[in-house]
Design a protein around this motif. Structure first.
Motif, PDB file in Angstrom:
ATOM      1  N   MET A  59      -7.788  12.679  -1.047  1.00  0.00           N
ATOM      2  CA  MET A  59      -6.799  12.126  -0.132  1.00  0.00           C
ATOM      3  C   MET A  59      -5.463  12.819  -0.389  1.00  0.00           C
ATOM      4  O   MET A  59      -5.066  13.023  -1.520  1.00  0.00           O
ATOM      5  N   ALA A  60      -4.785  13.152   0.683  1.00  0.00           N
ATOM      6  CA  ALA A  60      -3.455  13.742   0.566  1.00  0.00           C
ATOM      7  C   ALA A  60      -2.458  12.666   0.140  1.00  0.00           C
ATOM      8  O   ALA A  60      -2.588  11.505   0.514  1.00  0.00           O
ATOM      9  N   VAL A  61      -1.471  13.048  -0.640  1.00  0.00           N
ATOM     10  CA  VAL A  61      -0.456  12.111  -1.108  1.00  0.00           C
ATOM     11  C   VAL A  61       0.438  11.724   0.068  1.00  0.00           C
ATOM     12  O   VAL A  61       0.906  12.582   0.815  1.00  0.00           O
ATOM     13  N   GLN A  62       0.631  10.421   0.228  1.00  0.00           N
ATOM     14  CA  GLN A  62       1.478   9.903   1.297  1.00  0.00           C
ATOM     15  C   GLN A  62       2.361   8.804   0.741  1.00  0.00           C
ATOM     16  O   GLN A  62       1.940   8.064  -0.146  1.00  0.00           O
ATOM     17  N   LEU A  63       3.568   8.699   1.274  1.00  0.00           N
ATOM     18  CA  LEU A  63       4.416   7.557   0.943  1.00  0.00           C
ATOM     19  C   LEU A  63       3.888   6.360   1.702  1.00  0.00           C
ATOM     20  O   LEU A  63       3.684   6.417   2.916  1.00  0.00           O
ATOM     21  N   ASN A  64       3.645   5.253   1.003  1.00  0.00           N
ATOM     22  CA  ASN A  64       3.109   4.041   1.613  1.00  0.00           C
ATOM     23  C   ASN A  64       4.196   3.016   1.885  1.00  0.00           C
ATOM     24  O   ASN A  64       4.249   2.422   2.947  1.00  0.00           O
ATOM     25  N   HIS A  65       5.072   2.788   0.894  1.00  0.00           N
ATOM     26  CA  HIS A  65       6.165   1.829   1.062  1.00  0.00           C
ATOM     27  C   HIS A  65       7.241   2.096   0.027  1.00  0.00           C
ATOM     28  O   HIS A  65       7.001   2.782  -0.956  1.00  0.00           O
TER      29      HIS A  65
END
Length: 130
Positions: free
Chosen positions: A1-7
């Motif tokens: 999974m690519a790193v993503q900002l969630n919150h």
């Protein structure tokens, strides 16, 4: 999974006031209230989770939002109608103006907790090639 900002947690003097400020200005909605947080979801799925903390513990942060021209115009109309102090530059030397950096529009202002907000219609460096 690519790193993503969630919150991210955004400190506020009053989490309801700050969440309402964002939802009204940007036309986004509150998606959840749990514990000390009121979550406002942005179009890319990231949530700003507003938490009330003592005012003397708030360290102003900078939050920049990429918006469409239409969203910018609607938000800017609200900024001016409310008499919200705003600037074309981050150094607050061009009051009451917007900028035209990178061929778009931009404006700086503060939220009720004193965070530095920026709306831009074009990412820094110009429009991405398609």
């Amino acid at each position: 999974m690519a790193v993503q900002l969630n919150h991210t947690i955004v400190h506020a003097r009053d989490n309801r006031e700050s969440a309402a400020f964002f939802t009204e200005l940007l036309g986004v909605g509150v998606t959840a209230e749990w514990g000390p947080f009121i979550a406002v979801e942005l179009a890319n799925g990231v949530t700003l989770d507003f938490a009330t903390i003592p005012a003397d513990r708030i360290t102003p942060q900078h939050y920049a939002f990429l918006v469409s021209e239409e969203e910018f115009d609607a938000a800017y109309e609200k900024i001016t109608a409310r008499g919200t102090e705003h600037w074309a530059d981050p150094h607050m030397k061009q009051p009451g103006q917007i900028n035209r950096n990178d061929g778009g529009k931009g404006v700086y202002f503060t939220d009720p907790a004193g965070h530095y907000l920026e709306l831009i219609t074009v990412p820094y460096g110009g429009r991405p090639e398609r």
